[in-house]
Design a protein around this motif. Structure first.
Motif, short mmCIF file in Angstrom:
data_model
loop_
_atom_site.label_atom_id
_atom_site.label_comp_id
_atom_site.label_asym_id
_atom_site.label_seq_id
_atom_site.Cartn_x
_atom_site.Cartn_y
_atom_site.Cartn_z
N LEU A 29 -40.37 31.80 -144.61
CA LEU A 29 -41.49 32.12 -144.68
C LEU A 29 -41.73 33.29 -145.82
O LEU A 29 -42.74 33.45 -146.57
CB LEU A 29 -42.26 32.94 -143.39
N HIS A 32 -41.58 32.10 -149.32
CA HIS A 32 -42.91 31.30 -149.55
C HIS A 32 -44.15 32.44 -149.55
O HIS A 32 -44.84 32.22 -150.73
CB HIS A 32 -43.51 30.18 -148.58
N PHE A 33 -44.24 33.51 -149.03
CA PHE A 33 -45.15 34.36 -148.88
C PHE A 33 -44.65 35.70 -149.48
O PHE A 33 -44.51 36.64 -148.64
CB PHE A 33 -45.76 34.59 -147.52
N HIS A 68 -44.52 27.51 -137.52
CA HIS A 68 -45.88 26.85 -138.16
C HIS A 68 -46.82 27.84 -137.88
O HIS A 68 -47.88 27.95 -138.74
CB HIS A 68 -45.93 25.46 -137.49
N TRP A 71 -47.05 30.52 -140.24
CA TRP A 71 -47.33 30.09 -141.77
C TRP A 71 -48.93 30.04 -141.63
O TRP A 71 -49.66 30.50 -142.54
CB TRP A 71 -46.98 28.52 -141.83
N LEU A 72 -49.69 29.45 -140.62
CA LEU A 72 -51.00 29.35 -140.80
C LEU A 72 -51.76 30.67 -140.68
O LEU A 72 -52.66 31.02 -141.51
CB LEU A 72 -51.45 28.74 -139.63
N ARG A 73 -51.13 31.77 -139.78
CA ARG A 73 -51.69 33.03 -139.91
C ARG A 73 -51.51 33.49 -141.37
O ARG A 73 -52.42 34.21 -141.68
CB ARG A 73 -51.03 34.09 -138.80
N LEU A 74 -50.31 33.49 -142.04
CA LEU A 74 -50.03 34.31 -143.17
C LEU A 74 -50.93 33.52 -144.26
O LEU A 74 -51.49 34.06 -145.09
CB LEU A 74 -48.63 33.93 -143.64
N ASP A 75 -51.01 32.09 -144.11
CA ASP A 75 -52.07 31.46 -145.08
C ASP A 75 -53.32 31.86 -145.08
O ASP A 75 -54.11 32.25 -146.03
CB ASP A 75 -51.98 30.01 -144.97
N ASP A 76 -53.91 32.14 -143.92
CA ASP A 76 -55.21 32.75 -143.65
C ASP A 76 -55.22 34.19 -143.97
O ASP A 76 -56.43 34.64 -144.98
CB ASP A 76 -55.42 32.90 -142.08
N ARG A 78 -53.66 35.32 -146.66
CA ARG A 78 -53.66 35.05 -148.14
C ARG A 78 -55.05 34.79 -148.69
O ARG A 78 -55.29 35.32 -149.77
CB ARG A 78 -52.58 34.00 -148.64
N THR A 79 -55.52 33.83 -147.95
CA THR A 79 -56.82 33.44 -148.33
C THR A 79 -57.90 34.75 -148.11
O THR A 79 -59.02 34.62 -149.20
CB THR A 79 -57.38 32.15 -147.35
#
Length: 82
Positions: A29, A32-33, A68, A71-76, A78-79
């Motif tokens: 992660l 990627h982040f 996973h 990942w979703l929390r980090l993507d949130d 980031r958004t």
């Protein structure tokens, strides 16, 4: 008499395997982040794992599910930063 699990998995060393797998998830992660601190990523992965572990009847894929979820929390995150 010694009982050996069918999958020959030694439960005494399970914690070591989980720790290594969680560290691998954090590394993946973090690659990627890159905008997030590794400590934050590690906290999210560990929190996700603990939350899933508490309610799980089967523990076989918890690390993957925790990665996973993190990942979703980090993507949130980031958004919301954009």
């Amino acid at each position: 008499m010694t009982i050996t699990p069918a999958n020959r998995f030694d439960r005494e060393h399970a914690h070591e395997h989980v720790d290594r797998a969680l560290d691998d998830a954090v590394t993946h992660l973090a690659e990627h982040f890159i905008e997030f601190d590794r400590a934050l990523i590690q906290r999210l992965v560990r929190e996700s794992y603990e939350t899933l572990k508490d309610g799980a009847l089967v523990h076989q894929h918890l690390v993957t599910l925790a990665e996973h979820r993190a990942w979703l929390r980090l993507d949130d995150l980031r958004t919301t930063r954009m």
